[in-house]
Design an enzyme around this catalytic site. Structure first.
Site, short mmCIF file in Angstrom:
data_model
loop_
_atom_site.label_atom_id
_atom_site.label_comp_id
_atom_site.label_asym_id
_atom_site.label_seq_id
_atom_site.Cartn_x
_atom_site.Cartn_y
_atom_site.Cartn_z
N LYS A 161 -12.27 0.65 6.74
CA LYS A 161 -12.98 2.03 7.56
C LYS A 161 -13.56 1.32 9.38
O LYS A 161 -14.11 0.73 9.61
CB LYS A 161 -14.41 1.66 7.26
CG LYS A 161 -14.24 3.30 6.00
CD LYS A 161 -14.17 4.37 6.82
CE LYS A 161 -12.99 5.72 5.62
NZ LYS A 161 -11.87 4.75 6.10
N GLU A 172 -3.90 -1.75 4.28
CA GLU A 172 -5.47 -2.43 3.45
C GLU A 172 -5.11 -2.29 1.86
O GLU A 172 -3.72 -1.58 1.69
CB GLU A 172 -5.84 -0.78 3.54
CG GLU A 172 -7.17 -0.92 2.53
CD GLU A 172 -8.34 0.22 2.93
OE1 GLU A 172 -9.20 0.89 2.33
OE2 GLU A 172 -7.26 1.68 3.34
N PRO A 182 0.38 -6.81 6.23
CA PRO A 182 0.27 -7.16 4.83
C PRO A 182 0.97 -6.39 3.13
O PRO A 182 1.26 -7.22 2.32
CB PRO A 182 -1.10 -7.80 4.58
CG PRO A 182 -1.53 -6.85 5.48
CD PRO A 182 -0.86 -6.09 6.51
N PHE A 183 0.74 -4.80 3.39
CA PHE A 183 1.20 -4.44 1.89
C PHE A 183 2.39 -3.73 1.89
O PHE A 183 1.94 -2.09 1.27
CB PHE A 183 -0.68 -4.00 1.63
CG PHE A 183 -1.40 -5.32 1.61
CD1 PHE A 183 -1.49 -5.93 0.14
CD2 PHE A 183 -2.71 -4.82 2.27
CE1 PHE A 183 -2.42 -7.09 -0.08
CE2 PHE A 183 -3.67 -5.70 1.98
CZ PHE A 183 -3.18 -6.61 1.49
#
Length: 430
Positions: free
Chosen positions: A249, A233, A215-216
């Site tokens: 995490k 993230e 997504p990033f």
């Protein structure tokens, strides 16, 4: 003043490819792609910013204050990166490990040309340019076909900065710090690298993005410096008065067989070591956000949620807060940086121990890349699962890491690092 127009795009995926190919002519590029990943806090499907009108580049000395002044003066869209070593501007820390990449600690630019894609709608925003240029560029992008320029790519020989034996030795040293109570958790990273290498950065990014679909995702170019990122993230986002941080995490493998894949997902969700890692960082992020939050506004919106990506399953938590309208956007970044998922807890002690045990300066790896809007909102990712490339030095680097806690087993942590490194290995050797 910006000139903006809206356009209808019939095939967004094809247009994204043409847009990035067309962008390669510019010295400065930031291309952000969400890969249509389903997520609650998403402003755009893809964004392209190119061609600096103004820019700021600096080392860590007084960097956040310089960025604050630049952001307040321009009051425009700004795109750029924060390197991990900006920690040295916030605390009495230093970074003296080997650096083969030589990225600046901070770089932002005010783009002349901006493209925002959401669904089938494209917004084009040009700075101080005539309508004719905007329309001509749009027509060129729609018809753009990448020239078959043959780049003399060289063989990539990937080396590991820290051997398995040395890695296990260093993790045991870190565990001794944990047993003594110096830290509760620390993110330990190691570098893979290749020297005297020439790659096609755009093609390499396309391969990495295709096998990961995060997504990033980011393609970044600043002259001879490149970042090809498949990051899953988010570091931090500001929407009006709301702040959102989403640390990762916890990692587990994907499997082709559905039953094994579901089992891996369930085991991650129930794993006490992975949950304790995540919860420790949630506490750290809550504390970081409290520095700028209005009273009693810091909340954990989701704790230890399990999300599936093409390469791995991940455990992600979402922490939110509210700020008042007098709080500087850069102050929010400064009081939360570096992100807790890449440091550990307590933060300063973890960063000191990390510096002692790691052998490479992190630089942009485990830093952040993203943008500010004209009204001071922002969105930044965490630079992980990424290839960094200095074309002038012909140096390629990618680093991976894992969180070390009292429950860590060095062999398993090493295996987790290799799992995270798989996608970068694959695209560089293909």
């Amino acid at each position: 003043m910006r000139t903006s127009v809206l356009k209808h795009i019939s095939n967004p995926n094809e247009f994204k490819r043409q847009l990035l190919d067309w962008a390669q002519q510019f010295r400065e590029i930031i291309y952000l792609d969400s890969n249509n990943y389903p997520q609650k806090y998403s402003s755009y499907d893809a964004v392209l910013a190119v061609d600096a009108f103004t820019s700021i580049k600096t080392d860590y000395h007084n960097a956040f204050e310089d960025l604050k002044q630049y952001q307040q003066q321009t009051k425009d869209w700004l795109f750029g990166h924060l390197s991990y070593d900006l920690k040295n501007d916030i605390e009495k820390l230093e970074s003296s490990n080997f650096d083969g990449l030589h990225f600046p600690d901070l770089f932002f630019f005010q783009p002349k040309k901006l493209f925002f894609l959401k669904g089938n709608q494209l917004e084009i925003s040009y700075l101080m340019m005539c309508d004719d240029e905007l329309e001509e560029d749009f027509e060129n992008i729609k018809q753009y076909r990448k020239l078959k320029v043959k780049i003399q790519k060289s063989k990539v020989n990937i080396e590991q900065r820290i051997s398995k034996e040395k890695y296990i030795e260093k993790i045991n040293t870190m565990l001794s710090h944990i047993y003594r109570g110096d830290i509760y958790e620390a993110n330990f990273c190691m570098e893979f690298y290749a020297e005297n290498v020439i790659i096609d950065s755009n093609q390499t990014f396309e391969k990495l993005n295709a096998i990961s679909e995060p997504p990033f995702a980011v393609f970044f170019k600043n002259n001879q410096h490149f970042l090809l990122s498949a990051s899953p993230e988010r570091y931090i986002k500001k929407e009006d008065s709301k702040i959102i941080s989403q640390p990762i995490k916890g990692t587990s493998k994907r499997f082709e067989e559905n039953n094994l894949d579901e089992q891996s997902k369930t085991e991650l969700e129930q794993n006490p070591k992975e949950r304790s890692e995540n919860i420790m960082i949630v506490d750290l992020v809550r504390n970081d956000l409290s520095h700028t939050a209005t009273k009693s506004s810091v909340k954990v919106e989701e704790l230890c949620g399990i999300y599936t990506f093409k390469q791995v399953h991940q455990m992600i938590s979402t922490i939110i807060s509210e700020i008042d309208n007098t709080t500087s956007p850069v102050e929010i970044l400064k009081t939360t940086f570096p992100m807790g998922s890449m440091t550990g807890a307590p933060k300063i002690s973890a960063m000191q121990i990390i510096e002692e045990l790691e052998e490479t300066k992190r630089g942009l790896y485990s830093g952040a890349i993203g943008y500010f809007t004209p009204i001071g909102d922002f969105d930044f990712n965490v630079v992980i699962r990424s290839i960094l490339y200095n074309a002038q030095e012909k140096y390629i680097s990618f680093s991976v890491g894992s969180a070390i806690t009292a429950l860590s087993e060095p062999e398993k942590e090493y295996e987790e690092c290799l799992l995270k490194a798989r996608a970068m290995h694959e695209v560089l050797l293909s």
